[in-house]
Design a protein around this motif. Structure first.
Motif, PDB file in Angstrom:
ATOM      1  N   ILE A  68       0.830  -1.209   0.000  1.00  0.00           N
ATOM      2  CA  ILE A  68       0.000   0.000   0.000  1.00  0.00           C
ATOM      3  C   ILE A  68       0.864   1.258   0.000  1.00  0.00           C
ATOM      4  N   VAL A  69       1.891   1.278   0.837  1.00  0.00           N
ATOM      5  CA  VAL A  69       2.722   2.489   0.906  1.00  0.00           C
ATOM      6  C   VAL A  69       3.763   2.547  -0.214  1.00  0.00           C
ATOM      7  N   GLY A  70       4.002   1.421  -0.858  1.00  0.00           N
ATOM      8  CA  GLY A  70       4.936   1.422  -1.978  1.00  0.00           C
ATOM      9  C   GLY A  70       6.387   1.337  -1.573  1.00  0.00           C
ATOM     10  N   VAL A  71       6.674   0.507  -0.574  1.00  0.00           N
ATOM     11  CA  VAL A  71       8.050   0.278  -0.128  1.00  0.00           C
ATOM     12  C   VAL A  71       8.336  -1.217  -0.265  1.00  0.00           C
ATOM     13  N   LEU A  72       9.467  -1.557  -0.847  1.00  0.00           N
ATOM     14  CA  LEU A  72       9.828  -2.960  -1.070  1.00  0.00           C
ATOM     15  C   LEU A  72       8.709  -3.711  -1.802  1.00  0.00           C
ATOM     16  N   SER A  73       8.095  -3.048  -2.756  1.00  0.00           N
ATOM     17  CA  SER A  73       6.923  -3.589  -3.446  1.00  0.00           C
ATOM     18  C   SER A  73       7.213  -4.880  -4.186  1.00  0.00           C
ATOM     19  N   ARG A  74       8.327  -4.921  -4.906  1.00  0.00           N
ATOM     20  CA  ARG A  74       8.639  -6.141  -5.659  1.00  0.00           C
ATOM     21  C   ARG A  74       8.911  -7.320  -4.730  1.00  0.00           C
ATOM     22  N   LEU A  75       9.641  -7.080  -3.671  1.00  0.00           N
ATOM     23  CA  LEU A  75       9.920  -8.131  -2.689  1.00  0.00           C
ATOM     24  C   LEU A  75       8.619  -8.596  -2.016  1.00  0.00           C
ATOM     25  N   SER A  76       7.781  -7.638  -1.624  1.00  0.00           N
ATOM     26  CA  SER A  76       6.506  -7.971  -0.981  1.00  0.00           C
ATOM     27  C   SER A  76       5.609  -8.758  -1.923  1.00  0.00           C
ATOM     28  N   ALA A  77       5.521  -8.320  -3.165  1.00  0.00           N
ATOM     29  CA  ALA A  77       4.683  -9.021  -4.145  1.00  0.00           C
ATOM     30  C   ALA A  77       5.242 -10.415  -4.432  1.00  0.00           C
ATOM     31  N   SER A  78       6.558 -10.565  -4.395  1.00  0.00           N
ATOM     32  CA  SER A  78       7.168 -11.891  -4.574  1.00  0.00           C
ATOM     33  C   SER A  78       6.764 -12.820  -3.437  1.00  0.00           C
ATOM     34  N   MET A  79       6.829 -12.306  -2.217  1.00  0.00           N
ATOM     35  CA  MET A  79       6.446 -13.111  -1.060  1.00  0.00           C
ATOM     36  C   MET A  79       4.970 -13.514  -1.149  1.00  0.00           C
ATOM     37  N   LEU A  80       4.121 -12.568  -1.544  1.00  0.00           N
ATOM     38  CA  LEU A  80       2.694 -12.864  -1.668  1.00  0.00           C
ATOM     39  C   LEU A  80       2.427 -13.856  -2.800  1.00  0.00           C
ATOM     40  N   SER A  81       3.235 -13.812  -3.847  1.00  0.00           N
ATOM     41  CA  SER A  81       3.104 -14.785  -4.942  1.00  0.00           C
ATOM     42  C   SER A  81       3.389 -16.191  -4.437  1.00  0.00           C
ATOM     43  N   ILE A  82       4.415 -16.317  -3.612  1.00  0.00           N
ATOM     44  CA  ILE A  82       4.753 -17.627  -3.034  1.00  0.00           C
ATOM     45  C   ILE A  82       3.618 -18.117  -2.141  1.00  0.00           C
ATOM     46  N   ILE A  83       3.060 -17.202  -1.354  1.00  0.00           N
ATOM     47  CA  ILE A  83       1.933 -17.558  -0.499  1.00  0.00           C
ATOM     48  C   ILE A  83       0.752 -18.040  -1.343  1.00  0.00           C
ATOM     49  N   MET A  84       0.491 -17.360  -2.452  1.00  0.00           N
ATOM     50  CA  MET A  84      -0.639 -17.749  -3.300  1.00  0.00           C
ATOM     51  C   MET A  84      -0.384 -19.092  -3.978  1.00  0.00           C
ATOM     52  N   LEU A  85       0.846 -19.358  -4.356  1.00  0.00           N
ATOM     53  CA  LEU A  85       1.153 -20.683  -4.912  1.00  0.00           C
ATOM     54  C   LEU A  85       0.901 -21.767  -3.862  1.00  0.00           C
ATOM     55  N   GLY A  86       1.256 -21.483  -2.613  1.00  0.00           N
ATOM     56  CA  GLY A  86       0.972 -22.423  -1.528  1.00  0.00           C
ATOM     57  C   GLY A  86      -0.523 -22.608  -1.331  1.00  0.00           C
ATOM     58  N   ALA A  87      -1.282 -21.519  -1.415  1.00  0.00           N
ATOM     59  CA  ALA A  87      -2.736 -21.606  -1.259  1.00  0.00           C
ATOM     60  C   ALA A  87      -3.358 -22.429  -2.392  1.00  0.00           C
ATOM     61  N   ILE A  88      -2.865 -22.208  -3.607  1.00  0.00           N
ATOM     62  CA  ILE A  88      -3.425 -22.912  -4.769  1.00  0.00           C
ATOM     63  C   ILE A  88      -3.088 -24.397  -4.727  1.00  0.00           C
ATOM     64  N   PHE A  89      -1.826 -24.719  -4.506  1.00  0.00           N
ATOM     65  CA  PHE A  89      -1.399 -26.112  -4.635  1.00  0.00           C
ATOM     66  C   PHE A  89      -1.417 -26.902  -3.330  1.00  0.00           C
ATOM     67  N   HIS A  90      -1.023 -26.273  -2.215  1.00  0.00           N
ATOM     68  CA  HIS A  90      -0.956 -27.019  -0.958  1.00  0.00           C
ATOM     69  C   HIS A  90      -2.300 -27.019  -0.225  1.00  0.00           C
ATOM     70  N   VAL A  91      -2.904 -25.830  -0.105  1.00  0.00           N
ATOM     71  CA  VAL A  91      -4.140 -25.724   0.672  1.00  0.00           C
ATOM     72  C   VAL A  91      -5.334 -26.264  -0.111  1.00  0.00           C
ATOM     73  N   LYS A  92      -5.472 -25.814  -1.369  1.00  0.00           N
ATOM     74  CA  LYS A  92      -6.656 -26.197  -2.153  1.00  0.00           C
ATOM     75  C   LYS A  92      -6.397 -27.334  -3.124  1.00  0.00           C
ATOM     76  N   GLY A  93      -5.160 -27.696  -3.305  1.00  0.00           N
ATOM     77  CA  GLY A  93      -4.835 -28.810  -4.195  1.00  0.00           C
ATOM     78  C   GLY A  93      -5.124 -28.547  -5.659  1.00  0.00           C
ATOM     79  N   ALA A  94      -5.332 -27.306  -6.033  1.00  0.00           N
ATOM     80  CA  ALA A  94      -5.610 -26.916  -7.427  1.00  0.00           C
ATOM     81  C   ALA A  94      -6.635 -27.845  -8.072  1.00  0.00           C
ATOM     82  N   GLN A  95      -7.699 -28.142  -7.314  1.00  0.00           N
ATOM     83  CA  GLN A  95      -8.686 -29.108  -7.791  1.00  0.00           C
ATOM     84  C   GLN A  95      -9.678 -28.524  -8.782  1.00  0.00           C
ATOM     85  N   SER A  96     -10.111 -27.274  -8.559  1.00  0.00           N
ATOM     86  CA  SER A  96     -11.068 -26.688  -9.489  1.00  0.00           C
ATOM     87  C   SER A  96     -10.888 -25.179  -9.537  1.00  0.00           C
ATOM     88  N   LEU A  97     -11.352 -24.615 -10.619  1.00  0.00           N
ATOM     89  CA  LEU A  97     -11.244 -23.171 -10.785  1.00  0.00           C
ATOM     90  C   LEU A  97     -12.329 -22.454  -9.992  1.00  0.00           C
TER      91      LEU A  97
END
Length: 138
Positions: A68-97
């Motif tokens: 939101i404040v625009g500090v370390l945005s690329r690093l923060s977005a990278s971390m959130l991307s990893i979290i989302m990959l975990g949510a998609i594949f580990h938590v939800k198992g990428a079973q359905s859209l």
């Protein structure tokens, strides 16, 4: 630079600020909700120890604020991307859209985070303002 080029650049910067803010707010809300003790009780169902509650909550909350404040945005977005990959594949198992356990929102958050990783925060951010400070103030 023509007037239309200036308007286009300003519009791009506003769009990036809006994208960062939307993603940031979503992750702040999700991160805060993970401080609830019920989340720690849910973690073993996903094969994670309850002690991961605070690190997971902070891994969403802090990057959300930084986006939101625009500090370390690329690093923060990278971390959130990893979290989302975990949510998609580990938590939800990428079973359905769509539907129960669907990953559509997760994919949108992943794609938006990756846009920020690639394109950066835009010019309306604290990191850009700091770059414009005179050298002697750094």
């Amino acid at each position: 630079m023509t007037t239309s080029e200036i308007k286009e650049k300003v519009l791009n910067d506003v769009v990036f600020m809006g994208l960062r803010s939307a993603i940031g707010v979503i992750f702040i809300v999700h991160g805060i909700s993970k401080f609830n003790p019920g989340f720690a009780n849910f973690l073993p169902n996903m094969g994670l120890p309850p002690e991961m509650q605070i690190p997971i909550a902070l891994a969403e909350l802090i990057p959300g604020i930084l986006l939101i404040v625009g500090v370390l945005s690329r690093l923060s977005a990278s971390m959130l991307s990893i979290i989302m990959l975990g949510a998609i594949f580990h938590v939800k198992g990428a079973q359905s859209l769509t539907g129960d356990g669907g990953v559509e929102l997760d994919l949108i958050l992943l794609a938006s985070s990756l846009v920020i990783v690639i394109a950066g925060p835009g010019r309306i951010s604290i990191s850009q303002a700091i770059k414009k400070l005179p050298r002697f103030l750094h």
